[in-house]
Scaffold this motif. Sequence first.
Motif, PDB file in Angstrom:
ATOM      1  N   SER A  21       0.865  -1.113   0.030  1.00 36.06           N
ATOM      2  CA  SER A  21       0.055   0.011   0.182  1.00 36.06           C
ATOM      3  C   SER A  21       0.803   1.328  -0.172  1.00 36.06           C
ATOM      4  O   SER A  21       0.503   2.256   0.071  1.00 36.06           O
ATOM      5  CB  SER A  21      -0.943  -0.130   1.337  1.00 36.06           C
ATOM      6  OG  SER A  21      -1.853  -1.118   1.034  1.00 36.06           O
ATOM      7  N   THR A  36     -10.878  -3.301  -4.986  1.00 35.11           N
ATOM      8  CA  THR A  36     -10.856  -3.343  -3.565  1.00 35.11           C
ATOM      9  C   THR A  36     -11.991  -4.046  -3.040  1.00 35.11           C
ATOM     10  O   THR A  36     -13.164  -3.811  -3.673  1.00 35.11           O
ATOM     11  CB  THR A  36     -10.731  -1.944  -3.182  1.00 35.11           C
ATOM     12  OG1 THR A  36     -11.001  -1.809  -1.691  1.00 35.11           O
ATOM     13  CG2 THR A  36     -11.604  -0.927  -4.023  1.00 35.11           C
ATOM     14  N   ILE A  37     -12.029  -4.474  -1.800  1.00 27.82           N
ATOM     15  CA  ILE A  37     -13.407  -5.031  -1.121  1.00 27.82           C
ATOM     16  C   ILE A  37     -14.310  -3.957  -0.870  1.00 27.82           C
ATOM     17  O   ILE A  37     -15.560  -3.937  -0.619  1.00 27.82           O
ATOM     18  CB  ILE A  37     -13.128  -5.625   0.137  1.00 27.82           C
ATOM     19  CG1 ILE A  37     -12.676  -4.886   0.998  1.00 27.82           C
ATOM     20  CG2 ILE A  37     -12.365  -7.127  -0.104  1.00 27.82           C
ATOM     21  CD1 ILE A  37     -12.517  -5.829   2.616  1.00 27.82           C
ATOM     22  N   ASP A  38     -13.819  -2.681  -0.766  1.00 27.39           N
ATOM     23  CA  ASP A  38     -14.634  -1.596  -0.453  1.00 27.39           C
ATOM     24  C   ASP A  38     -15.506  -1.007  -1.456  1.00 27.39           C
ATOM     25  O   ASP A  38     -16.372  -0.464  -1.037  1.00 27.39           O
ATOM     26  CB  ASP A  38     -13.716  -0.434  -0.034  1.00 27.39           C
ATOM     27  CG  ASP A  38     -12.561  -0.854   1.245  1.00 27.39           C
ATOM     28  OD1 ASP A  38     -11.623   0.370   1.064  1.00 27.39           O
ATOM     29  OD2 ASP A  38     -12.776  -1.474   1.911  1.00 27.39           O
ATOM     30  N   MET A  71     -15.258  -3.750   7.178  1.00 25.02           N
ATOM     31  CA  MET A  71     -14.669  -2.759   6.563  1.00 25.02           C
ATOM     32  C   MET A  71     -15.194  -2.019   5.553  1.00 25.02           C
ATOM     33  O   MET A  71     -16.344  -2.148   5.512  1.00 25.02           O
ATOM     34  CB  MET A  71     -13.322  -3.670   5.869  1.00 25.02           C
ATOM     35  CG  MET A  71     -12.238  -4.361   6.953  1.00 25.02           C
ATOM     36  SD  MET A  71     -11.131  -5.010   5.831  1.00 25.02           S
ATOM     37  CE  MET A  71      -9.656  -5.021   7.146  1.00 25.02           C
ATOM     38  N   GLY A  72     -14.381  -1.041   4.853  1.00 24.15           N
ATOM     39  CA  GLY A  72     -14.922  -0.231   3.872  1.00 24.15           C
ATOM     40  C   GLY A  72     -14.130   1.138   3.741  1.00 24.15           C
ATOM     41  O   GLY A  72     -14.695   1.945   3.048  1.00 24.15           O
ATOM     42  N   SER A  73     -13.037   1.169   4.716  1.00 21.23           N
ATOM     43  CA  SER A  73     -12.382   2.435   4.816  1.00 21.23           C
ATOM     44  C   SER A  73     -13.355   3.822   5.051  1.00 21.23           C
ATOM     45  O   SER A  73     -14.371   3.550   5.944  1.00 21.23           O
ATOM     46  CB  SER A  73     -11.521   2.706   3.208  1.00 21.23           C
ATOM     47  OG  SER A  73     -10.667   1.826   3.157  1.00 21.23           O
ATOM     48  N   GLU A 105     -16.373   0.458   9.686  1.00 22.90           N
ATOM     49  CA  GLU A 105     -15.249   0.940  10.400  1.00 22.90           C
ATOM     50  C   GLU A 105     -15.056   2.468  10.201  1.00 22.90           C
ATOM     51  O   GLU A 105     -14.584   3.101  11.033  1.00 22.90           O
ATOM     52  CB  GLU A 105     -13.960   0.240   9.889  1.00 22.90           C
ATOM     53  CG  GLU A 105     -13.713   0.753   8.430  1.00 22.90           C
ATOM     54  CD  GLU A 105     -12.500  -0.372   7.981  1.00 22.90           C
ATOM     55  OE1 GLU A 105     -11.954  -0.729   8.631  1.00 22.90           O
ATOM     56  OE2 GLU A 105     -11.991  -0.069   6.872  1.00 22.90           O
ATOM     57  N   TYR A 160      -9.984  -8.692   8.537  1.00 21.32           N
ATOM     58  CA  TYR A 160      -9.299  -9.162   7.427  1.00 21.32           C
ATOM     59  C   TYR A 160      -9.717 -10.663   6.825  1.00 21.32           C
ATOM     60  O   TYR A 160      -9.171 -10.864   5.659  1.00 21.32           O
ATOM     61  CB  TYR A 160      -7.671  -9.295   7.758  1.00 21.32           C
ATOM     62  CG  TYR A 160      -6.735  -8.026   7.958  1.00 21.32           C
ATOM     63  CD1 TYR A 160      -7.023  -7.546   9.187  1.00 21.32           C
ATOM     64  CD2 TYR A 160      -6.455  -7.226   6.850  1.00 21.32           C
ATOM     65  CE1 TYR A 160      -6.854  -6.363   9.632  1.00 21.32           C
ATOM     66  CE2 TYR A 160      -6.113  -5.964   7.134  1.00 21.32           C
ATOM     67  CZ  TYR A 160      -6.096  -5.425   8.462  1.00 21.32           C
ATOM     68  OH  TYR A 160      -5.898  -4.303   8.658  1.00 21.32           O
ATOM     69  N   ARG A 194     -11.418 -10.176   3.498  1.00 25.70           N
ATOM     70  CA  ARG A 194     -10.464 -10.076   2.234  1.00 25.70           C
ATOM     71  C   ARG A 194      -9.763 -11.570   1.815  1.00 25.70           C
ATOM     72  O   ARG A 194      -8.906 -11.703   1.039  1.00 25.70           O
ATOM     73  CB  ARG A 194      -9.051  -9.064   2.449  1.00 25.70           C
ATOM     74  CG  ARG A 194      -9.620  -7.851   2.744  1.00 25.70           C
ATOM     75  CD  ARG A 194      -8.610  -6.540   2.634  1.00 25.70           C
ATOM     76  NE  ARG A 194      -7.344  -7.072   2.587  1.00 25.70           N
ATOM     77  CZ  ARG A 194      -6.395  -5.901   3.075  1.00 25.70           C
ATOM     78  NH1 ARG A 194      -6.753  -4.849   3.735  1.00 25.70           N
ATOM     79  NH2 ARG A 194      -5.187  -6.279   3.319  1.00 25.70           N
TER      80      ARG A 194
HETATM   81  O1  F6P Z   1      -9.026  -1.084   1.331  1.00 25.58           O
HETATM   82  C1  F6P Z   1      -9.278  -2.332   1.719  1.00 25.58           C
HETATM   83  C2  F6P Z   1      -9.251  -2.284   3.199  1.00 25.58           C
HETATM   84  O2  F6P Z   1      -9.291  -3.696   3.696  1.00 25.58           O
HETATM   85  C3  F6P Z   1     -10.153  -1.461   3.981  1.00 25.58           C
HETATM   86  O3  F6P Z   1     -11.518  -1.737   4.090  1.00 25.58           O
HETATM   87  C4  F6P Z   1      -9.353  -1.338   5.223  1.00 25.58           C
HETATM   88  O4  F6P Z   1      -9.705  -0.296   6.124  1.00 25.58           O
HETATM   89  C5  F6P Z   1      -7.824  -1.181   4.747  1.00 25.58           C
HETATM   90  O5  F6P Z   1      -7.894  -1.963   3.547  1.00 25.58           O
HETATM   91  C6  F6P Z   1      -6.993  -2.072   5.725  1.00 25.58           C
HETATM   92  O6  F6P Z   1      -5.366  -1.732   5.368  1.00 25.58           O
HETATM   93  P1  F6P Z   1      -4.323  -2.606   5.693  1.00 25.58           P
HETATM   94  O7  F6P Z   1      -4.346  -3.760   4.958  1.00 25.58           O
HETATM   95  O8  F6P Z   1      -3.049  -1.696   5.323  1.00 25.58           O
HETATM   96  O9  F6P Z   1      -4.452  -2.539   7.159  1.00 25.58           O
END
Ligand code: F6P
Length: 343
Positions: A73, A126-128, A170-172, A222, A273, A276
């Motif tokens: 990332s 992205t799952i978001d 999740m979902g940012s 979240e 996670y 994902r």
């Molecule tokens: O963007 C996908 C995601 O799973 C978000 O839903 C979540 O907030 C973020 O990635 C978590 O990021 P990381 O894997 O860097 O902890």
Amino acid sequence: MSRVGILTCGGDCPGLNAAIRAVTRKLIIGYDYEVLGIKNGYNGLIEGDVQPLSMYSVSGVLPRGGTILGTSSKNPLLLEHGKEAIKENLKRFEIDSLVVIGAKSAIDVAYELSHDGVKCVAIPSTIDNDVLGTDFTIGFDTAVNIATRAIDMVHTTAESHHRIIVVEMMGSSTGWIATYAGLAGGADCILIPEIEFTLDATAELLKKRHKRRKFSIVVVAEGAIPTDVPNFQSVSSKVDALGNTYLCSIGEFVGVELAKRTGMETRVTTLGYIQRGGSPSVPDRILATRLGVAAAEKIKNKEFSVVVGVVGNKIVSTPLENVTDNVKKVNLEMFDTASTFFG
Ligand code: F6P
């Protein structure tokens, strides 16, 4: 012979390998191109970490979760001379164009690189589901299935113990997974960043419901922010050992606050996670394959600086600059439908 680089960037999701497979096979078989896999997101371009991709490389990867290329990332443009290192390695490995598979943050970098003549085509993953230019992103359907199954699983224990169960998803900064899974799972309340809410009003809703049914399922995204809690952001995010901020723990906070306000036993499950993980759903395999082929066609037709997507079940392409300003917020008609069943 034209050579194309492929990279996966940002949070991983089920379907990435299906997309890598589709791009690779279409380019090799369809257009006799060479394909290079770039390791670990843009890091591979910074470090010159690449591997040739062949028909054999992508054989059997369609149903596999994660990404055979690895991901990261990290934003390469934040590194001193990051852009120069990328351009040097594109030249060194004779990569004519890039397929970037990732979310908005990955697309933002591709857009920036395009200003320096780097030829990119992006695939939204992205799952978001928060990328403009497409109804759905790769990984979203699988995450919704996982989250819905989780709601079904906690439903029985909530009912047996007469509890409020809070499920954090999740979902940012968006609530797509929470809205879709909450609707599909019959949540009694869904809290998302796009809709203002207070913990007081949420508690009143649950107390009213408990006159009729002695348990509740509360789904919270979240990134949701209760408006009756001053400087809430400090509660819902943490900084890891490397200084990266990540969202977490709104579920625990909401659980404690609802217990205080309702007097009901409350428990919290944070899906994290798990959302994902695993093998992509059939819709995600189909979406990833369609978008991978579409991206290869854009490369062949030299239609660069676009992101491919599906809108109304038709394949479309959108200029990168049209998806970099904002994230795609939840469709409020869908949320309104879900709210019909609150309480
Ligand atoms: O963007 C996908 C995601 O799973 C978000 O839903 C979540 O907030 C973020 O990635 C978590 O990021 P990381 O894997 O860097 O902890």
